[in-house]
Motif scaffolding. Structure first.
Motif, PDB file in Angstrom:
ATOM      1  N   ALA A  28      31.991  34.704  40.342  1.00  0.00           N
ATOM      2  CA  ALA A  28      30.981  35.753  40.071  1.00  0.00           C
ATOM      3  C   ALA A  28      31.541  37.152  40.248  1.00  0.00           C
ATOM      4  N   LEU A  29      32.794  37.268  40.628  1.00  0.00           N
ATOM      5  CA  LEU A  29      33.389  38.592  40.814  1.00  0.00           C
ATOM      6  C   LEU A  29      33.504  39.293  39.472  1.00  0.00           C
ATOM      7  N   GLN A  30      33.392  40.624  39.470  1.00  0.00           N
ATOM      8  CA  GLN A  30      33.284  41.405  38.235  1.00  0.00           C
ATOM      9  C   GLN A  30      34.494  42.310  38.056  1.00  0.00           C
ATOM     10  N   ASP A  31      34.677  42.699  36.806  1.00  0.00           N
ATOM     11  CA  ASP A  31      35.718  43.675  36.444  1.00  0.00           C
ATOM     12  C   ASP A  31      35.104  45.068  36.511  1.00  0.00           C
ATOM     13  N   LYS A  32      35.649  45.921  37.355  1.00  0.00           N
ATOM     14  CA  LYS A  32      35.106  47.257  37.569  1.00  0.00           C
ATOM     15  C   LYS A  32      35.976  48.337  36.960  1.00  0.00           C
ATOM     16  N   SER A  33      36.889  47.970  36.154  1.00  0.00           N
ATOM     17  CA  SER A  33      37.823  48.954  35.598  1.00  0.00           C
ATOM     18  C   SER A  33      37.140  49.938  34.667  1.00  0.00           C
ATOM     19  N   HIS A  34      35.980  49.545  34.095  1.00  0.00           N
ATOM     20  CA  HIS A  34      35.278  50.427  33.172  1.00  0.00           C
ATOM     21  C   HIS A  34      34.330  51.376  33.881  1.00  0.00           C
ATOM     22  N   ARG A  35      34.122  51.175  35.192  1.00  0.00           N
ATOM     23  CA  ARG A  35      33.171  52.025  35.942  1.00  0.00           C
ATOM     24  C   ARG A  35      33.826  53.374  36.278  1.00  0.00           C
ATOM     25  N   ASP A  36      32.965  54.415  36.309  1.00  0.00           N
ATOM     26  CA  ASP A  36      33.478  55.778  36.579  1.00  0.00           C
ATOM     27  C   ASP A  36      34.149  55.872  37.941  1.00  0.00           C
ATOM     28  N   TYR A  37      33.552  55.192  38.904  1.00  0.00           N
ATOM     29  CA  TYR A  37      34.108  55.351  40.244  1.00  0.00           C
ATOM     30  C   TYR A  37      35.510  54.760  40.335  1.00  0.00           C
ATOM     31  N   PHE A  38      35.841  53.718  39.507  1.00  0.00           N
ATOM     32  CA  PHE A  38      37.182  53.160  39.551  1.00  0.00           C
ATOM     33  C   PHE A  38      38.194  54.179  39.025  1.00  0.00           C
TER      34      PHE A  38
END
Length: 953
Positions: free
Chosen positions: A143-153
């Motif tokens: 269930a872990l997610q890819d956060k590379s597209h998030r602004d905070y990353f």
């Protein structure tokens, strides 16, 4: 007409009162407005500061926690193990331990919603633990997610090792949708380094700040709607707004900005902004704002606003209360004035009657005489003191003219004085500057002091006379004058105008004026002409600040006698406050004899200085507190240094001495300060010019309150004396050596002669020739006499240079011992008189002297029996011995001759002796600083009297 004037005045005063009331009320209202405004603004500042501190502490708290996780070794090990074993299907053991620690942390920190590790390279979540309805759980790997597209990353990957990322405040979203319930969230992230110092991942947490928003709510402070709290993000969007619909409106697509709520904002020096609210355009608001920075570019703005209506309402409320108070006060004052006026009219008549009664009681109770006289000069009232002073009964004076009490010599003038006073009555003393007298009933006169005070009873003008009998004062003034005249020094007193008011006989004798020639004259008449003009100014200045002191301190003062001669004087000034004003009491001393003695003293001092210079004696003084030394001029000369009147240091003063002398001097100085004893030392010094000198320094201790404060003494150049003493010592040694050699060399042939006579006597033992035996006996006696003479010569040469010890002796025991030694026959008696105790002396030389004198008294006695009397007298530092006998005595012409060497009064064939005994005695006594004389003993015999030094512990 009078009523119209009064009404007009009342109207004028009423209008003035109303204007004053309005002015005061408005002033108070403005003051109250400012005070309420200040309280309001202080409240705003307190709220903003508290809220700002709460938000910052909140962020610091979780930033510290994040720092802890980023530096935690378990986290670094878990990331390293995960990178190393990427092919494994299950999570490494270190990774599981970190997951458990994250879960434990969430169970404690209920504001943290999510805590995760994000891979720095891919942006993929490596681990995530979260809270859901207070239940913490770890998210499975699927269930872990890819956060590379998030602004905070994008912001995270720009961080350096020790940087921290703080996001904007927004509503929490899951899979791109706002989560329910709505949760305001802030996100914090920090890099995690591996052991190779590279950033491998980010530790990241989501924090629920809903409770933080509740803490900064205005209701936490006041519980009402007086104050409104606002929080805006970097773009001006509301994160907190009193209207919940406008909170996070931008998240729902409805943007509500700061400028949509307030307009016409203006800065004020008392607060940040004041402006109109759009929701209530008729109201103005006070607004105080503070920025809270998230990083160098982003911030949130915290603002607190309150309406100005409460302040304006407080102002006009205060104004209304003040006007109401003035109105009530006016009614009260009007009523009070009315009642006072009515009551005053009722009491005026009563008071007039009571005033006369009280006046009678006051006059009667006065400690001094009181007389009330009307404008015709008739006595209307007297008190008991007047009866006592004048001897009249009260009834005898009431109704009589005041002239009854006035002496006949001034009656004719009194009528004019009375009339003049009644024309311009004023409170004053009667007959100022004159002596006043009253006439008693028996005709005698009494000295008086009278004060006049005009008084009125209704329309009647009267005079109140205060009368004081000053007979006792006059008596004391006479005694004072006698005491002043009896004073041993000249005395005068002047007033503030510089006029002489009092003198005594000594002043008359000193300046040659009679008293009448000085009284009332300026004091400058007693000064030389050259000082008079300046003295006037000095005198006037002294009266401005009078105090007891000497006049012209440090200056030479002179007075001018009636004959024109100038005399040196000294003046002491004493201000005296009298009923007649300030007076200056001056004591004047004639310094003629003092200056004559000072001149004589200076002359003697000059002689002493010259004598010291001749004798090479200098003086010095050491201050034990400052360790500064003062030298006389001759002392500087002994040190070969130029004279200076400035003190020198103690170290500099002993610099010229050799080390042994320094130690000796320091030892005696310490002993002087501790035991309060002086010293007498001979020291060796080397002057600044290289000269070597022996000096004799004598020091004494000066005490204050039994404590040493100074050392004072003299210093003398004894170089020549030292050289003479050294030469004398060498001569004495040579003399001793010569005497010993001479005695030894001379005794050798004498012993040979003595042995020869013995041999001759043995050879002639068979020859019975008396004449030969007599010649041999005479020869042996001459040889023995010659040996004794040589021994006595050797003893005489050594007198005063023996190494004798100081011993404590019993005087009686010593004399008895010597007498028994000399009284071989036992036919003589000893009598001891005077002192019979113990004394510390040089025993051996004293014993030798006493033995010689007692032995001579027995040996030269003209009878087989006799009495030897020894008298001992103890003086300050000497013992006086008297040895008296009852023998033939000594003729006065031989009193000096007998002390010369080889002198005898009888042929040596009659009394065996060398003639050296008394010469040795005299030299021994004089070597100890004593003297010896011979006198006739009464009724017969001789008396030898000598002094001998003794020592004190």
């Amino acid at each position: 007409m009078r009523n119209n004037i009064l009404n007009h005045k009342a109207m004028t005063w009423s209008l003035a009162y109303l204007l004053v009331a309005l002015s005061i009320s408005y002033t108070i209202a403005n003051y109250w407005q400012k005070k309420v405004e200040k309280v309001t603004l202080d409240d705003l500042a307190s709220i903003v500061e508290y809220q700002q501190d709460a938000i910052q502490q909140f962020l610091y708290h979780y930033a510290d926690h994040l720092l802890f996780f980023s530096k935690m070794p378990d986290v670094k090990q878990a990331i390293s193990s995960l990178k190393t074993n990427e092919s494994q299907l299950s999570k490494p053991e270190p990774f599981k331990e970190v997951e458990e620690e994250f879960l434990l942390y969430l169970s404690v920190e209920n504001k943290v919603m999510q805590l995760r590790l994000i891979d720095a390279a891919s942006g993929m979540e490596l681990m995530r633990v979260e809270r859901n309805e207070n239940i913490t759980s770890a998210i499975p790997e699927s269930a872990l997610q890819d956060k590379s597209h998030r602004d905070y990353f994008k912001h995270l990957i720009e961080l350096k090792t020790n940087d921290i990322y703080i996001s904007d405040i927004s509503l929490n979203q899951e899979n791109g949708k706002i989560s329910t319930p709505v949760t305001p969230t802030i996100r914090l992230g920090r890099p995690v380094e591996t052991n190779t110092q590279t950033i491998a991942a980010f530790v990241f947490m989501n924090i629920d700040i809903h409770k933080l928003f509740e803490e900064v709510s205005y209701k936490r402070f006041f519980g009402n709607d007086t104050y409104s709290v606002f929080l805006n993000n970097n773009n001006g969007d509301f994160l907190i707004h009193p209207n919940s619909e406008k909170t996070f409106g931008f998240e729902y697509g409805n943007q509500y900005l700061w400028e949509h709520s307030f307009k016409d904002l203006q800065r004020d020096n008392r607060f940040e902004y004041i402006g109109n609210g759009l929701t209530n355009p008729s109201s103005e608001y006070y607004i105080l704002s503070r920025k809270i920075w998230l990083d160098n570019n982003r911030f949130v703005t915290l603002s607190v606003a309150t309406s100005t209506q409460s302040v304006i309402w407080a102002k006009w409320t205060a104004f209304a209360y003040c006007m109401l108070s003035f109105f009530v006060f006016s009614l009260f004052v009007a009523f009070l004035l009315y009642r006072i006026r009515v009551k005053t009219d009722e009491l005026n008549q009563q008071d007039l009657l009571k005033a006369k009664e009280r006046f009678h009681l006051i006059v009667e109770a006065a400690p001094h005489g009181k007389i009330v006289v009307n404008d015709k000069g008739i006595i209307e009232m007297v008190n008991a003191e007047i009866e006592e002073i004048f001897g009249y009964e009260r009834q005898e004076l009431i109704g009589q003219p005041i002239l009854t009490l006035i002496p006949d010599s001034v009656k004719s003038r009194h009528g004019h004085y009375h009339k003049t006073f009644m024309q311009t009555p004023s409170k004053r003393a009667m007959g100022k500057g004159q002596e006043l007298f009253g006439r008693r009933k028996d005709g005698s006169e009494v000295p008086l002091e009278i004060g006049l005070s005009p008084i009125k009873f209704g329309q009647e003008q009267k005079v109140l006379c205060g009368v004081i009998d000053i007979s006792e004062r006059k008596k004391y003034e006479s005694l004072f004058k006698t005491a002043i005249d009896s004073a041993p020094n000249a005395i005068l007193m002047i007033n503030d105008e510089g006029l002489i008011e009092l003198t005594n006989r000594e002043l008359e004798n000193l300046f040659g004026y009679m008293q009448g020639d000085m009284i009332g004259k300026p004091v400058e008449m007693l000064l030389p002409e050259r000082f008079r003009s300046a003295h006037v100014g000095h005198r006037q200045n002294y009266f401005k600040g009078p105090k007891k002191r000497a006049m012209g301190a440090g200056q030479d003062l002179f007075g001018l006698t009636s004959s024109g001669n100038e005399i040196p004087i000294e003046i002491a000034l004493q201000p005296v406050q009298t009923n007649a004003g300030l007076k200056i009491f001056s004591s004047i001393f004639d310094l003629t004899d003092v200056l004559r003695r000072e001149r004589k003293l200076r002359h003697l001092t000059d002689i002493l200085n010259r004598t010291n210079k001749i004798a090479k004696i200098g003086g010095w003084e050491l201050d034990l507190e400052t360790l500064e030394v003062i030298w006389s001029e001759q002392t500087f000369a002994l040190y070969d240094m130029p004279f200076s009147d400035k003190p020198i240091s103690f170290d500099e003063s002993i610099r010229c001495y050799d080390e042994q002398s320094k130690e000796l001097l320091a030892e005696h100085i310490q002993k002087a300060t501790e035991e309060k004893q002086g010293w007498n030392l001979e020291l060796l010094m080397h002057t600044s010019k290289g000269n070597t000198r022996w000096v004799n320094t004598i020091g004494t201790v000066e005490l204050k309150d039994e404590k040493p404060i100074k050392l004072i003494g003299t210093i003398q150049d004894i170089t020549e004396r030292k050289q003479v003493m050294e030469e004398l010592e060498r001569s004495n040694k040579d003399l001793d050596s010569f005497a010993y050699i001479a005695s030894h060399d001379l005794k050798s042939p004498l012993r040979g002669v003595q042995q020869l006579t013995n041999w001759i006597e043995e050879d002639l033992i068979a020859v019975q020739d008396s004449e030969i035996n007599q010649h041999l006996s005479l020869l042996r006696s001459r040889v023995n006499r010659m040996e004794r003479l040589l021994d006595d010569l050797l003893t005489y040469s050594r007198v005063g240079r023996e190494d004798a010890k100081i011993e404590t002796v019993d005087v009686t025991e010593l004399i008895t011992y010597i007498f028994d030694f000399c009284n071989v026959s036992g036919n003589f008696n000893l009598v001891i008189e005077g002192y019979s105790g113990h004394v510390k002396v040089l025993r051996v030389p004293l014993e030798k002297v006493l033995r010689n004198l007692i032995n001579n008294a027995i040996k030269h006695h003209d009878k087989p029996t006799g009495t030897i009397t020894v008298n001992v007298e103890l003086q300050t530092k000497q013992c006086i011995f008297e040895i008296k006998d009852d023998g033939p005595g000594i003729d006065a012409e031989f009193n000096e001759v007998i002390f010369e060497i080889f002198k005898t009064l009888r042929p040596r064939d009659e009394v065996e002796g060398s003639g050296m005994g008394l010469a040795i005695v005299k030299k021994s006594i004089e070597s100890q600083g004593g003297k010896i004389k011979v006198f006739d003993n009464v009724p017969r015999g001789a008396c030898f009297r000598f002094s001998w030094q003794f020592y004190i512990d």
